[in-house]
Enzyme design. Sequence first.
Site, short mmCIF file in Angstrom:
data_model
loop_
_atom_site.label_atom_id
_atom_site.label_comp_id
_atom_site.label_asym_id
_atom_site.label_seq_id
_atom_site.Cartn_x
_atom_site.Cartn_y
_atom_site.Cartn_z
N CYS A 40 -6.64 -5.92 -7.18
CA CYS A 40 -6.36 -5.45 -5.82
C CYS A 40 -5.73 -6.54 -4.97
CB CYS A 40 -7.61 -4.88 -5.16
SG CYS A 40 -8.99 -6.02 -5.07
N HIS A 41 -5.85 -7.80 -5.40
CA HIS A 41 -5.21 -8.90 -4.67
C HIS A 41 -3.69 -8.81 -4.71
CE1 HIS A 41 -5.49 -10.48 -8.81
NE2 HIS A 41 -4.38 -11.16 -8.52
N TYR A 85 0.84 -1.19 0.00
CA TYR A 85 0.00 0.00 0.00
C TYR A 85 0.88 1.25 0.00
CZ TYR A 85 -3.90 -3.08 1.02
OH TYR A 85 -4.85 -4.08 0.94
N GLU A 140 -0.82 -17.12 -9.75
CA GLU A 140 -0.03 -16.33 -10.68
C GLU A 140 1.45 -16.71 -10.62
OE1 GLU A 140 -0.99 -12.16 -10.16
OE2 GLU A 140 -3.09 -12.50 -10.70
N ASN A 178 -13.11 -1.85 -4.53
CA ASN A 178 -13.02 -2.34 -5.91
C ASN A 178 -14.05 -3.45 -6.11
OD1 ASN A 178 -12.14 -3.27 -8.44
ND2 ASN A 178 -10.55 -4.54 -7.50
#
Length: 162
Positions: free
Chosen positions: A122-123, A91, A149, A114
């Site tokens: 946002c993850h 952040y 990912e 979101n």
Amino acid sequence: MVAEVYFRTPLGIALIAEEEGYISKVSIRDDETEETQTTSPVLLQAVEQLQQYFAGNRKHFDLPLKQPGSEFQQQVWLELLKIPYGSTITYNQQSQQMRNPLAIRAIAAANGKNNLWVIVPCHRVIGSNGSLTGYAGGLWRKQWLLAHEAKVLGVGQTILPF
């Protein structure tokens, strides 16, 4: 008019909503909502792209997106789209990239609002200490998405089933 479709993902049942030709919501639920069909070209495209993502065959989404929010929230969400697939930022880093270092809490709050889960990633935003914080879908889903990912990219650790 809002059109919706539900389909099964590895994380639960996804709800995708469309308004006026734009994807306006993507969320994933734990409940047992039945899968539904749609004839909306935009919803069909969104389902296909999300299925490709979960199969490890898509790293970028190409969909018309529109979610309601303030100008500040829109800026935060645009910044999220710049985070590369398989990467994370904090952040604090997001606030630095937005040239607004005092707005960390406001940025975190906007991330939490979101409505386009997975597509607006946002993850990929984590706490400064590396912790998985603040994901509306639950921290286990955030962890799964990040691990997915990393696995697709062939980096990081893989959790082995025993």
